[in-house]
Scaffold this motif. Sequence first.
Motif, short mmCIF file in Angstrom:
data_model
loop_
_atom_site.label_atom_id
_atom_site.label_comp_id
_atom_site.label_asym_id
_atom_site.label_seq_id
_atom_site.Cartn_x
_atom_site.Cartn_y
_atom_site.Cartn_z
N ALA A 134 0.84 -1.20 0.00
CA ALA A 134 0.00 0.00 0.00
C ALA A 134 0.87 1.26 0.00
N SER A 135 0.26 2.39 -0.35
CA SER A 135 0.99 3.67 -0.31
C SER A 135 0.08 4.79 0.19
N PHE A 136 -0.95 4.45 0.94
CA PHE A 136 -1.91 5.47 1.37
C PHE A 136 -1.29 6.49 2.33
N LEU A 137 -0.21 6.10 3.01
CA LEU A 137 0.42 7.05 3.94
C LEU A 137 1.05 8.23 3.21
N ASP A 138 1.44 8.03 1.96
CA ASP A 138 1.93 9.17 1.17
C ASP A 138 0.84 10.22 1.03
N ASN A 140 -1.82 10.52 3.08
CA ASN A 140 -2.21 11.02 4.39
C ASN A 140 -1.19 12.00 4.97
N LEU A 141 0.09 11.70 4.75
CA LEU A 141 1.16 12.48 5.38
C LEU A 141 1.88 13.41 4.40
N GLY A 142 1.67 13.18 3.12
CA GLY A 142 2.45 13.91 2.12
C GLY A 142 3.77 13.20 1.89
N GLU A 180 7.17 7.84 11.12
CA GLU A 180 6.09 7.89 10.14
C GLU A 180 6.09 9.19 9.33
N SER A 181 6.43 10.30 9.99
CA SER A 181 6.40 11.60 9.34
C SER A 181 7.68 11.91 8.56
N ASP A 182 8.68 11.06 8.69
CA ASP A 182 9.97 11.27 8.02
C ASP A 182 9.97 10.48 6.71
N ASP A 183 9.99 11.19 5.60
CA ASP A 183 9.83 10.55 4.29
C ASP A 183 11.16 10.06 3.71
#
Length: 270
Positions: A134-138, A140-142, A180-183
């Motif tokens: 999945a990639s939904f966190l992209d 949700n978080l940018g 989680e917030s660190d891309d």
Amino acid sequence: MSKRNSQAAKTAARERLRQERERQAKRDKVKRQAIVIASIVGVLAIAGGISYAVVQGNKPSYWEEAKNDKLVKPANTTGTNGTTVVIGKSTAKKTLVMYEDPRCPICAQFEQTVGSTVDKDVEDGKFKIQYVGASFLDGNLGGEGSKNGLSALGAALNVSGEAFLEYKTAMYSTKWHPEESDDKFKDDDYLIKIAQTVPALKDNKTFQNAVKNGTYDKWALDMSAKFDKSGVTGTPTLKMDGKTLTGSDGQNAPMTVADFTTAIDAALKA
């Protein structure tokens, strides 16, 4: 001084004054023209800048454009667009479907705690694994780390199923998995650095070039679309025979070895 000389001097003075006024008038005119021209240029520049900004703003992002790329399916895949990823012994009768997002911190906790047990069960032929990324966190978080991480997993899968599992374990490890917030997974070099800890991927130029060139970016998007259509709303999610496996709370994925073993044994007997 004669009246004639005096009159001539006055006339000459008036002529010089007239000429000076004409020159000044010409200078003022040129200055006004320059100001007008500068203003027009400025307006055009602003308009051009706005137009450029609008064009850039409307320009598809890299990942939007990647949807139109030619699909390259990793080796060791089957199904529509190569998005069926099943790893394990063919003699295993049942399949555990695992839904995970590369950036997901809970997935990382699951892998760190239960991952080795899952891998051993697969190795022992207890069940096969079907992976759905999945990639939904992209969204949700940018960011783009989930998609880029999926693409890198595709590059590992192209090497072997074992390389895929080992690389996934490394990505979710305490050493390499970011907050989680660190891309961080958007960085190809970071993904390649993680791969250096996996024997089959270490100094593997084919793998590294695939990551850098985005060979499996389109595949990653197709895999993510498969997750979106699955009806699953969170990760990690584990399913067997269409039924969701949960821990002792009856709601979330089993996050301890004991809970996982209890859930998987019940699912295998069903």
